[in-house]
Write an enzyme that holds these catalytic residues in place. Structure first.
Site, short mmCIF file in Angstrom:
data_model
loop_
_atom_site.label_atom_id
_atom_site.label_comp_id
_atom_site.label_asym_id
_atom_site.label_seq_id
_atom_site.Cartn_x
_atom_site.Cartn_y
_atom_site.Cartn_z
CG HIS A 365 -2.04 -0.78 1.23
ND1 HIS A 365 -3.38 -0.50 0.44
CD2 HIS A 365 -2.36 -2.02 1.46
CE1 HIS A 365 -4.22 -1.30 0.75
NE2 HIS A 365 -3.56 -2.49 1.16
CE LYS A 561 -7.17 13.76 0.10
NZ LYS A 561 -6.97 12.54 -0.73
NE ARG A 562 -5.68 9.63 9.87
CZ ARG A 562 -5.28 8.78 10.76
NH1 ARG A 562 -6.12 7.65 10.96
NH2 ARG A 562 -4.33 8.91 11.75
CE LYS A 567 -3.83 10.76 2.97
NZ LYS A 567 -4.35 9.99 2.09
CB THR A 669 -10.42 4.90 -2.00
OG1 THR A 669 -10.33 5.09 -0.71
CG2 THR A 669 -9.74 3.59 -2.64
CE LYS A 673 -14.21 6.33 -0.06
NZ LYS A 673 -13.70 6.60 1.03
#
Ligand SMILES: *Cc1c(COP(=O)(O)O)cnc(C)c1O
Length: 824
Positions: A365, A561-562, A567, A669, A673
């Site tokens: 991952h 998101k986290r 990110k 992901t 969505k």
């Protein structure tokens, strides 16, 4: 629910009850008979429990039938081992699967609560951190739906992901006792338990060994039914709870030493107490290792027991069992299966190894070094003395093979060894769990095309040379049932109309047919209206929870998101500040009114991520209260991001922020969505963003910034954040406002560390290198949003292109290439 009819239940009413009356009766019977609540006084929580009992009963029947069929067919089983399953609420999905959703909606009418209000009583099952755990949950749904005899195995954490609240702009973590009132969705299996042992010593007998363990703990099974959609198949998620072995320490109990008895009980039960709240970093603590082994051992014992009962032999194990490892967290499975087969079931080592390699497959991952799991040899030795020996033997045989293939390449051997030799110091030796997975599996995959390519070019390059046939890509997907049909009823109804029915839920490629409708003005209007309704729903929530008013006609710009440096939520903040500055100095032109929406949790020990949350709040306080800008720019941080909050936010988004440094996000992901719900993506060439672009068309997505090759080149040449800072006045002004405490007047130095991290410690994630293009691209976003017709057209085309991102497609790919089993 209107219960005026309730006397009818008691009087043997003559005419047969209609379906909806039957449902009403069933709920009332559960209210009275199971919940012991008086129907006219039933609370929402009572109604939720009663309704869940009705659904549970139907699911139980289907479950029994499915299990019987699989047993009778001696079906090949797929076992998905994962430390995390981020499931969320079960009710809506259960009602949809058993075809009761519409009827139930009709049952709950004013003046009583609506079905939505009843469903909100259910706590989220948050047994995961983020993307990895949510993927596992989507896969369970898809495996059942495409008809695989499938089981998920994991840990029944008493406390899942912490609940996040915000105090003075800062994250506060609270334990989440999701099981406090028990879950109506779980089936405790009183007679299903396995003993899991720890510590002690080993006595050798040639190939096999006798393990004299020091401790043991019972693993008790709790099952969760996983309904398939459009099928009667119900799969199982079996979660293990740790319990003290009942027979031991009766002594303490007998002598009245309850303190000692309680301590003893806690010492064992703590194994399944709490989920480690780390996302994309390895926890590295002994309790975590115990958790991993605990659930692996119980699951493998369970799998072997089932196989033995059906076949009476293990010689055909690999023909009937496929075990998938979701990241390296269950990596110890490889050694545990060898131990069970060789030590407990007397299989010769070579035969066991042959089975092993055909049974396991492994998904990687992440490429980030801090996330690659390793364990100290000394720790494994102490906790799992038999397993360390098995790992050493596997390593020996593996390295022998490497030597045969590449004689004399000592460096290669050092790189691929399962053991990092720690520079020769015993205490620094570590087991590399990813290497154990690769050597013990017949398939290894990444989770997007880019990630899989980088995986074989970088971290696993040596293994890809040794075993090229082993490496594959399986791009992630999401379940269209939860993430479109259930989360977005407005758009779903529109799709049902347009596509002539509901089967897009099971065949997401049908969305392609929408492409033609992008040019249909009436459809665009209806599509925009659905989106606006969803935005209003979110705006109401934000007004209620945060007392901030969002204009539903403003552009909803969403990054959820986290919170993680890679990110780059901070890049988003830099843009917000830049926009604010431009609005103030009058240089802003053609800005669309925007609502910038953040949500996400920071790992408890992740200082930088927590600072970012605080900065978002400080910026929001300034921006939202400035009368000069507040009609054009608002910022909110929605607390406690989780599956249910995501189901509320995703359908309301216009713009999806997917702005990780190229080469860092394995797939994502959330990007899928959001696009599926009609948001346009602003994103880097990272993870599955690239495949989203390929499917929606480059003209319908905002791709910006440096790609992976350019990122590598910048790093190679030496990234110069200071030069960029001095060379770009807008960037300098934004950063200076952070650094000088413009947003934190009470504590001017509050964000020095953020500033330093970017300017003086190398800006590892290259925010400054992507800033200018990001801001320019945001300008193009405004221009498009102001042309509503064009925006809607592109949004529709995004939805139309999302067929390949159904988790059903992903699971079919796994079934074909990895698990070797047919789907329906
Ligand atoms: C989808 C999802 C994630 C993963 O989001 P990414 O943007 O891919 O990191 C994390 N948490 C929740 C609750 C989700 O639903």
């Amino acid at each position: 629910m209107n219960l005026s009819w309730s006397t009818r239940l008691m009087s043997n009413a003559v005419p047969p009850l209609s379906e909806s009356e039957q449902l009403r009766c069933a709920v009332e019977q559960k209210l009275v008979g199971t919940i012991a609540a008086e129907p006219t006084r039933a609370t929402r929580a009572d109604l939720y429990l009663a309704l869940s009992q009705v659904a549970r009963e139907q699911l139980a029947e289907r479950w029994v039938r499915t299990q019987n069929a699989d047993r009778n067919n001696k079906a090949r089983r797929i076992y998905y081992l994962s430390m995390e399953f981020l499931i969320g609420r079960a009710m809506n999905n259960a009602l949809s699967a058993i075809g009761l959703r519409d009827q139930t909606t009709a049952l709950f009418t004013p003046p009583g609560p609506s079905l939505e209000e009843v469903m909100e009583c259910e706590p989220d099952a948050a047994l995961g951190n983020g993307g990895l755990g949510r993927l596992a949950a989507c896969f369970l749904d898809s495996m059942a739906t495409v008809g695989l005899p499938s089981w998920g195995y994991g840990v029944r954490y008493e406390y899942g992901m912490f609940a996040q609240s915000i105090l003075n702009g800062q994250q506060v973590e609270k334990p989440e006792a999701w099981l406090q009132d028990r879950s109506p969705w779980e089936f405790p299996r009183a007679n299903k338990h396995h003993t899991v042992r720890f510590g002690g010593t080993c006595e050798h007998h040639g190939e096999w060994a006798e393990w004299h363990a020091a401790d043991s703990v019972e693993a008790k099974a709790f099952d969760y039914v996983i309904p398939g959609h459009g099928t009667d198949r119900v799969s199982t998620l079996r979660l293990w709870k740790a319990a003290a072995p009942s027979e031991i320490d009766l002594g303490a109990f007998n002598t009245g030493d309850y303190q000692r008895a309680a301590e003893f009980k806690n010492r064992f039960e703590n194994i399944s107490w709490v989920l480690y709240p780390n996302d994309s970093t390895s926890a590295g603590r002994e309790l975590r290792l115990r958790q991993e082994y605990f659930f692996v051992s119980a699951s493998l014992q369970d799998i072997l027991e089932r196989h033995q009962a059906e076949h009476g032999t293990f010689s055909n194990l690999a023909e009937h069992v496929a075990i998938h490892l979701n990241d390296t967290h269950p990596a110890i499975s490889v050694a545990e299966l060898m131990r069970l087969l060789v030590d407990d079931h007397a299989m010769p080592w070579a035969a066991a190894w042959d089975q092993c390699r055909r049974i396991f497959s492994y998904t990687n991952h992440t490429l980030m070094p801090e996330a690659l799991e390793t364990w100290k040899v000394t720790l494994i030795q102490r906790v799992l003395p038999r397993h360390i020996l098995i790992i050493y033997r596997i390593n020996q045989e593996f390295l022998d093979e490497v030597v045969r293939l590449y004689p004399g390449d000592i460096d290669l051997m050092r790189r691929v060894s399962l053991i990092d030799d720690g520079g020769g110091h015993d205490k620094d030796k570590r087991v590399r769990m990813a290497n154990l997975c690769i050597v013990g599996s017949h398939r290894v995959n990444g989770v997007s095309q880019l990630h899989s390519d980088l995986m074989v070019q970088t971290i696993f390059a040596d293994f890809a040379r040794l075993y090229p046939e082993r490496f594959h890509n399986k791009t992630n997907g999401v379940t269209p049932r939860r993430w479109l049909a259930q989360a977005n009823p407005a758009l779903s109804t529109l799709l049902d109309d347009k596509l002539g029915g509901k089967d897009w839920r099971l065949d997401l490629d049908r969305l392609q047919e929408l492409r033609a409708s992008a040019d249909d003005a009436a459809f665009r209007t209806a599509f925009a209206a659905a989106k606006r309704g969803n935005k209003l729903r979110l705006a109401n929530y934000v007004a209620r929870e945060l007392a901030v008013n969002l204009d539903p006609d403003s552009l909803f710009d969403v990054q959820v998101k986290r919170i993680h440096e890679y990110k780059r939520q901070l890049l988003n903040v830099l843009h917000v500040i830049t926009r604010y500055n431009a609005l103030l100095d009058g240089s802003a032109r053609d800005y669309a009114p925007r609502s910038v929406i953040f949500a996400g949790k920071a790992a408890s020990s992740y200082h930088m991520a927590k600072q970012v949350i605080r900065l978002i709040h400080d910026v929001a306080a300034v921006v939202n209260n400035d009368p000069r800008t507040r009609d054009l720019l608002r910022v909110v941080f929605i607390p406690n991001y989780g599956v249910s909050i995501a189901e509320l936010i995703m359908p309301a988004a216009n713009l999806s922020e997917q702005i990780s440094t190229a080469g860092t996000e394995a797939s994502g992901t959330g990007n899928m969505k959001l696009s599926l719900n009609g948001a346009l993506t602003i994103g880097t060439e990272d993870g599955a963003n690239i495949e989203i672009r390929d499917n929606v068309g480059a003209e319908n997505i905002f791709i910006f910034g440096n790609n992976t090759a350019q990122v590598n080149a910048i790093r190679q040449a030496g990234h110069q954040p200071l030069a960029l800072y001095h060379g770009d006045p807008a960037l300098k002004e934004a950063l200076d406002r952070i650094d000088t405490g413009f947003f934190s007047p009470g504590e001017r130095s509050r964000y020095h560390d953020i500033f330093n991290c970017l300017l003086h410690y190398g800006d590892h994630y290259l925010l400054l290198a992507d800033y200018a293009d990001y801001v320019a691209t945001q300008g193009r976003v405004d221009a498009l949003y102001l042309n509503s017709d064009e925006w809607q057209r592109k949004a529709i085309i995004n939805v139309a292109g999302m067929g390949p991102f159904s988790a059903d497609r992903t699971i079919r790919d796994y079934a074909n290439d990895t698990w070797h089993i047919d789907t329906n």
